[in-house]
Design an enzyme around this catalytic site. Structure first.
Site, PDB file in Angstrom:
ATOM      1  N   MET A  34       6.066 -10.230 -34.237  1.00 55.93           N
ATOM      2  CA  MET A  34       5.769 -10.235 -32.801  1.00 55.93           C
ATOM      3  C   MET A  34       6.646 -11.217 -32.028  1.00 55.93           C
ATOM      4  O   MET A  34       6.285 -11.667 -30.947  1.00 55.93           O
ATOM      5  CB  MET A  34       4.298 -10.590 -32.594  1.00 55.93           C
ATOM      6  CG  MET A  34       3.320  -9.592 -33.191  1.00 55.93           C
ATOM      7  SD  MET A  34       3.366  -7.987 -32.373  1.00 55.93           S
ATOM      8  CE  MET A  34       2.474  -8.393 -30.861  1.00 55.93           C
ATOM      9  N   SER A  35       7.818 -11.554 -32.556  1.00 56.21           N
ATOM     10  CA  SER A  35       8.661 -12.541 -31.871  1.00 56.21           C
ATOM     11  C   SER A  35       9.211 -12.028 -30.549  1.00 56.21           C
ATOM     12  O   SER A  35       9.614 -12.815 -29.690  1.00 56.21           O
ATOM     13  CB  SER A  35       9.819 -12.977 -32.778  1.00 56.21           C
ATOM     14  OG  SER A  35      10.743 -11.926 -32.976  1.00 56.21           O
ATOM     15  N   GLU A  81      18.256 -12.267 -43.900  1.00 60.13           N
ATOM     16  CA  GLU A  81      17.316 -11.719 -42.931  1.00 60.13           C
ATOM     17  C   GLU A  81      18.024 -10.968 -41.816  1.00 60.13           C
ATOM     18  O   GLU A  81      19.132 -11.336 -41.394  1.00 60.13           O
ATOM     19  CB  GLU A  81      16.467 -12.844 -42.319  1.00 60.13           C
ATOM     20  CG  GLU A  81      15.620 -13.615 -43.317  1.00 60.13           C
ATOM     21  CD  GLU A  81      14.530 -12.760 -43.932  1.00 60.13           C
ATOM     22  OE1 GLU A  81      14.029 -11.851 -43.228  1.00 60.13           O
ATOM     23  OE2 GLU A  81      14.185 -12.992 -45.099  1.00 60.13           O
ATOM     24  N   LYS A 137      16.471 -10.251 -31.487  1.00 52.63           N
ATOM     25  CA  LYS A 137      16.333 -11.364 -30.547  1.00 52.63           C
ATOM     26  C   LYS A 137      17.195 -11.104 -29.313  1.00 52.63           C
ATOM     27  O   LYS A 137      18.065 -10.238 -29.304  1.00 52.63           O
ATOM     28  CB  LYS A 137      16.772 -12.690 -31.188  1.00 52.63           C
ATOM     29  CG  LYS A 137      15.906 -13.169 -32.347  1.00 52.63           C
ATOM     30  CD  LYS A 137      14.528 -13.593 -31.914  1.00 52.63           C
ATOM     31  CE  LYS A 137      13.728 -14.182 -33.066  1.00 52.63           C
ATOM     32  NZ  LYS A 137      13.362 -13.140 -34.065  1.00 52.63           N
TER      33      LYS A 137
END
Length: 225
Positions: free
Chosen positions: A141-142, A175, A179
């Site tokens: 949920m970033s 990863e 973003k």
């Protein structure tokens, strides 16, 4: 039915503004940005129009987020059809894209390597302003306040050419993360859209960092297939 949904001139303005913002940056505008763009005195006026659009079923409002506005996938198709009918043009067949859905990504291998592709989806090209190359399932949920939630399918165009403020898919070692991109003199910042998450700082020339693509659309998992 959505195909016959009638919008007022002001509602159409707001809908177009939201759609354009998503096409340009990968994220919808805030209420304040809508108010500023259309000359409203407050963000509350923008909220009233957004609520009206939600009641008509052309957008979905996600509570608790400053950018929680989503276009319905079938809304895009309906608006496309309605505008062509108004112009008295024949309705062409909607172009279809076959997009791989990327799952877990192994370190050091291309994101579209065969072992990363969980399955392939057929989607309509008209859903996207720029042609995507793959779908990436959002984990976590970033990016909540940009309306990007856990389980959503992010449409991604493979490119390393991005601008500040755009939403990107980046690789950091083992990863892959989604973003908002910001480059400055110190290096690169990957900004979350959720205050519970930290900014990721990337030094210039970090060999662990790579841009995997640009977000060009969002599909709520299962809603468009």
């Amino acid at each position: 039915m959505l195909a016959s949904t009638k919008l007022t001139d002001r509602q159409q303005q707001i809908y177009d503004l939201v759609r354009t913002a998503i096409e340009r940056t990968g994220a919808p505008p805030t209420r304040a940005e809508i108010a500023q763009a259309l000359g409203f005195r407050s963000a509350n006026a923008a909220e009233e129009h957004l609520q009206a659009l939600a009641r008509k079923g052309v957008i979905e409002l996600v509570g608790g987020t400053s950018r929680g506005i989503r276009l319905q996938s079938d809304t895009l198709r309906a608006v496309h059809q309605r505008r062509q009918q108004q112009a008295q043009l024949p309705m062409p067949g909607l172009a279809q894209l076959m997009l791989p859905l990327v799952g877990r990504v192994a370190a050091g291998s291309p994101i579209l390597a065969e072992e990363h592709v969980d399955r392939t989806y057929q989607v309509e090209a008209s859903l996207f302003s720029r042609r995507p190359d793959y779908l990436l399932k959002v984990r976590g949920m970033s990016m909540r306040d940009a309306g990007i939630l856990d389980g959503d399918l992010l449409a991604v165009q493979q490119t390393s050419e991005v601008r500040n403020g755009q939403i990107v898919v980046a690789r950091l070692g083992d990863e892959v993360t989604v973003k908002r991109y910001k480059r400055n003199r110190q290096g690169i910042e990957l900004l979350p859209e959720n205050p519970d998450f930290d900014v990721i700082h990337v030094a210039e020339g970090d060999p662990q960092f790579a841009l995997e693509g640009l977000a060009v659309g969002l599909i709520r998992n299962g809603s468009a297939f």
